[in-house]
Design a protein around this motif. Structure first.
Motif, PDB file in Angstrom:
ATOM      1  N   PHE A 141      14.257   1.714   1.559  1.00 18.58           N
ATOM      2  CA  PHE A 141      13.139   2.544   1.118  1.00 18.58           C
ATOM      3  C   PHE A 141      12.217   1.746   0.197  1.00 18.58           C
ATOM      4  CE2 PHE A 141      15.543   6.326   2.492  1.00 18.58           C
ATOM      5  CZ  PHE A 141      14.513   7.105   3.012  1.00 18.58           C
ATOM      6  N   GLY A 142      12.786   0.877  -0.627  1.00 18.46           N
ATOM      7  CA  GLY A 142      11.979   0.035  -1.511  1.00 18.46           C
ATOM      8  C   GLY A 142      11.109  -0.937  -0.735  1.00 18.46           C
ATOM      9  N   ASP A 143      11.677  -1.565   0.271  1.00 19.70           N
ATOM     10  CA  ASP A 143      10.888  -2.490   1.091  1.00 19.70           C
ATOM     11  C   ASP A 143       9.773  -1.756   1.823  1.00 19.70           C
ATOM     12  OD1 ASP A 143      12.572  -4.509   0.230  1.00 19.70           O
ATOM     13  OD2 ASP A 143      13.701  -4.637   2.109  1.00 19.70           O
ATOM     14  N   THR A 144      10.055  -0.540   2.248  1.00 17.63           N
ATOM     15  CA  THR A 144       9.026   0.279   2.892  1.00 17.63           C
ATOM     16  C   THR A 144       7.918   0.596   1.898  1.00 17.63           C
ATOM     17  OG1 THR A 144      10.674   1.208   4.401  1.00 17.63           O
ATOM     18  CG2 THR A 144       8.609   2.435   4.153  1.00 17.63           C
ATOM     19  N   LEU A 145       8.285   0.914   0.656  1.00 20.25           N
ATOM     20  CA  LEU A 145       7.300   1.187  -0.391  1.00 20.25           C
ATOM     21  C   LEU A 145       6.428  -0.039  -0.638  1.00 20.25           C
ATOM     22  CD1 LEU A 145       6.151   3.070  -2.580  1.00 20.25           C
ATOM     23  CD2 LEU A 145       7.962   2.217  -4.102  1.00 20.25           C
ATOM     24  N   TRP A 146       7.015  -1.234  -0.608  1.00 24.85           N
ATOM     25  CA  TRP A 146       6.254  -2.471  -0.800  1.00 24.85           C
ATOM     26  C   TRP A 146       5.132  -2.542   0.244  1.00 24.85           C
ATOM     27  CZ3 TRP A 146       4.462  -6.676   1.693  1.00 24.85           C
ATOM     28  CH2 TRP A 146       4.056  -7.772   0.930  1.00 24.85           C
ATOM     29  N   TYR A 147       5.500  -2.304   1.512  1.00 27.92           N
ATOM     30  CA  TYR A 147       4.491  -2.371   2.580  1.00 27.92           C
ATOM     31  C   TYR A 147       3.460  -1.256   2.453  1.00 27.92           C
ATOM     32  CZ  TYR A 147       6.796  -6.191   4.970  1.00 27.92           C
ATOM     33  OH  TYR A 147       7.310  -7.421   5.279  1.00 27.92           O
ATOM     34  N   LEU A 148       3.886  -0.078   2.033  1.00 23.41           N
ATOM     35  CA  LEU A 148       2.928   1.006   1.831  1.00 23.41           C
ATOM     36  C   LEU A 148       1.937   0.637   0.726  1.00 23.41           C
ATOM     37  CD1 LEU A 148       1.833   3.798   2.440  1.00 23.41           C
ATOM     38  CD2 LEU A 148       3.627   4.745   0.951  1.00 23.41           C
ATOM     39  N   ALA A 149       2.425   0.044  -0.345  1.00 25.14           N
ATOM     40  CA  ALA A 149       1.533  -0.405  -1.421  1.00 25.14           C
ATOM     41  C   ALA A 149       0.566  -1.472  -0.912  1.00 25.14           C
ATOM     42  CB  ALA A 149       2.348  -0.933  -2.604  1.00 25.14           C
ATOM     43  N   ALA A 150       1.045  -2.361  -0.038  1.00 23.13           N
ATOM     44  CA  ALA A 150       0.180  -3.405   0.528  1.00 23.13           C
ATOM     45  C   ALA A 150      -0.904  -2.793   1.423  1.00 23.13           C
ATOM     46  CB  ALA A 150       1.030  -4.412   1.321  1.00 23.13           C
ATOM     47  N   ILE A 151      -0.550  -1.771   2.171  1.00 21.75           N
ATOM     48  CA  ILE A 151      -1.557  -1.080   2.992  1.00 21.75           C
ATOM     49  C   ILE A 151      -2.604  -0.450   2.082  1.00 21.75           C
ATOM     50  CG2 ILE A 151      -1.922   0.928   4.500  1.00 21.75           C
ATOM     51  CD1 ILE A 151       0.885   0.235   5.720  1.00 21.75           C
ATOM     52  N   CYS A 152      -2.158   0.214   1.038  1.00 21.74           N
ATOM     53  CA  CYS A 152      -3.099   0.862   0.107  1.00 21.74           C
ATOM     54  C   CYS A 152      -4.043  -0.155  -0.530  1.00 21.74           C
ATOM     55  CB  CYS A 152      -2.331   1.635  -0.971  1.00 21.74           C
ATOM     56  SG  CYS A 152      -1.523   3.121  -0.339  1.00 21.74           S
ATOM     57  N   ARG A 153      -3.519  -1.331  -0.901  1.00 22.70           N
ATOM     58  CA  ARG A 153      -4.387  -2.380  -1.468  1.00 22.70           C
ATOM     59  C   ARG A 153      -5.460  -2.792  -0.471  1.00 22.70           C
ATOM     60  NH1 ARG A 153       0.173  -4.060  -3.524  1.00 22.70           N
ATOM     61  NH2 ARG A 153       0.654  -5.558  -1.908  1.00 22.70           N
ATOM     62  N   ARG A 154      -5.065  -2.970   0.775  1.00 22.26           N
ATOM     63  CA  ARG A 154      -6.021  -3.395   1.789  1.00 22.26           C
ATOM     64  C   ARG A 154      -7.051  -2.305   2.079  1.00 22.26           C
ATOM     65  NH1 ARG A 154      -1.793  -6.223   1.679  1.00 22.26           N
ATOM     66  NH2 ARG A 154      -1.681  -8.348   2.480  1.00 22.26           N
ATOM     67  N   ALA A 183      11.781   2.406  -6.447  1.00 22.97           N
ATOM     68  CA  ALA A 183      10.631   1.581  -6.840  1.00 22.97           C
ATOM     69  C   ALA A 183      11.047   0.461  -7.791  1.00 22.97           C
ATOM     70  CB  ALA A 183       9.555   2.454  -7.474  1.00 22.97           C
ATOM     71  N   ARG A 184      11.856   0.785  -8.790  1.00 20.32           N
ATOM     72  CA  ARG A 184      12.292  -0.247  -9.742  1.00 20.32           C
ATOM     73  C   ARG A 184      13.136  -1.329  -9.061  1.00 20.32           C
ATOM     74  NH1 ARG A 184      11.928   3.487 -13.741  1.00 20.32           N
ATOM     75  NH2 ARG A 184      10.806   2.704 -15.538  1.00 20.32           N
ATOM     76  N   GLY A 185      14.035  -0.912  -8.196  1.00 17.19           N
ATOM     77  CA  GLY A 185      14.862  -1.878  -7.480  1.00 17.19           C
ATOM     78  C   GLY A 185      14.012  -2.809  -6.632  1.00 17.19           C
ATOM     79  N   ASN A 186      12.999  -2.255  -5.985  1.00 23.46           N
ATOM     80  CA  ASN A 186      12.115  -3.077  -5.156  1.00 23.46           C
ATOM     81  C   ASN A 186      11.288  -4.034  -6.004  1.00 23.46           C
ATOM     82  OD1 ASN A 186       9.112  -3.166  -3.742  1.00 23.46           O
ATOM     83  ND2 ASN A 186      10.849  -3.652  -2.407  1.00 23.46           N
ATOM     84  N   LEU A 187      10.840  -3.577  -7.138  1.00 24.15           N
ATOM     85  CA  LEU A 187      10.067  -4.434  -8.034  1.00 24.15           C
ATOM     86  C   LEU A 187      10.914  -5.619  -8.493  1.00 24.15           C
ATOM     87  CD1 LEU A 187       7.262  -4.576  -9.267  1.00 24.15           C
ATOM     88  CD2 LEU A 187       8.039  -3.060 -11.088  1.00 24.15           C
ATOM     89  N   ARG A 188      12.167  -5.355  -8.864  1.00 26.37           N
ATOM     90  CA  ARG A 188      13.073  -6.447  -9.265  1.00 26.37           C
ATOM     91  C   ARG A 188      13.296  -7.421  -8.109  1.00 26.37           C
ATOM     92  NH1 ARG A 188      15.443  -2.396 -12.513  1.00 26.37           N
ATOM     93  NH2 ARG A 188      16.754  -1.634 -10.821  1.00 26.37           N
ATOM     94  N   LYS A 189      13.564  -6.876  -6.935  1.00 27.73           N
ATOM     95  CA  LYS A 189      13.825  -7.720  -5.761  1.00 27.73           C
ATOM     96  C   LYS A 189      12.611  -8.591  -5.428  1.00 27.73           C
ATOM     97  CE  LYS A 189      14.592  -7.413  -0.809  1.00 27.73           C
ATOM     98  NZ  LYS A 189      14.716  -6.538   0.344  1.00 27.73           N
ATOM     99  N   ALA A 190      11.430  -7.995  -5.426  1.00 31.39           N
ATOM    100  CA  ALA A 190      10.218  -8.744  -5.079  1.00 31.39           C
ATOM    101  C   ALA A 190       9.920  -9.821  -6.118  1.00 31.39           C
ATOM    102  CB  ALA A 190       9.040  -7.788  -4.941  1.00 31.39           C
ATOM    103  N   ARG A 191      10.083  -9.504  -7.388  1.00 30.92           N
ATOM    104  CA  ARG A 191       9.867 -10.513  -8.448  1.00 30.92           C
ATOM    105  C   ARG A 191      10.844 -11.665  -8.295  1.00 30.92           C
ATOM    106  NH1 ARG A 191      10.087  -6.427 -13.280  1.00 30.92           N
ATOM    107  NH2 ARG A 191       7.997  -5.601 -13.298  1.00 30.92           N
TER     108      ARG A 191
END
Length: 188
Positions: free
Chosen positions: A66-79, A170-178
């Motif tokens: 779910f975190g990785d999916t949120l990452w991509y959703l945030a990337a879509i929103c940025r674009r 969200a927090r777990g994904n942020l840690r993983k991405a960093r």
């Protein structure tokens, strides 16, 4: 276990942006990534349903997918230049959620509204089918805002059905991405 408090989606979006090394104008790899991550969510749930208690890592694996999916959703929103928090606010602004007042754990705001589901979620299978359908509707040259909001609504419903805390995801994904970005930078 110590639970961390709320996480502003605007903070998540601004912090996670630094980990996006894809072209800022190309939707295709981001949409394909999102679609793949939704498949990862479905695969994780399938294992959980099939193996029940024999899959003790379900919660962690589901939070990661779910975190990785949120990452991509945030990337879509940025674009799209659409704030992630606005997309989720629109997604939660329908009859399946109601705003509940809460004492905020964020220093800048003493009071917060939390969008709480008003009914028990549909089955996890049903919510995941809806999530997959919403992801498929995004595929194409550039997603429409309404389709992104529909996806975010399906995402919230699926997190609820999976009994996960959105802030943990969200927090777990942020840690993983960093961590991934830092490892990449150290290799250079």
């Amino acid at each position: 276990m110590h639970k961390e408090g709320s996480l502003l989606l605007s903070d998540y979006a601004s912090e996670i942006a630094a980990t996006d090394v894809l072209s800022p104008t190309d939707f295709n790899p981001v949409l394909q990534g999102l679609y793949g991550e939704v498949g990862g969510i479905m695969s994780t749930v399938k294992k959980h349903v099939r193996e029940k208690s024999a899959y003790p890592g379900f919660r962690r694996a589901a939070e990661e997918e779910f975190g990785d999916t949120l990452w991509y959703l945030a990337a879509i929103c940025r674009r799209m230049q659409a704030p992630l928090e606005d997309i989720f606010a629109e997604a939660a602004n329908h009859g399946n959620f109601k705003n509940i007042g809460a004492a905020s754990d964020i220093a800048e705001g003493a009071f917060a509204y939390i969008a709480m589901p008003v009914a028990a979620p549909a089955s996890l299978d049903i919510t995941l089918v809806r999530l997959g359908q919403a992801a498929a509707a995004l595929l194409g040259s550039g997603p429409a805002r309404n389709d992104v909001v529909t996806f975010a609504r399906a995402y919230l419903d699926a997190i609820h059905a999976a009994e996960l805390a959105f802030s943990d995801v969200a927090r777990g994904n942020l840690r993983k991405a960093r961590d991934a970005l830092n490892k990449s930078l150290r290799r250079q």
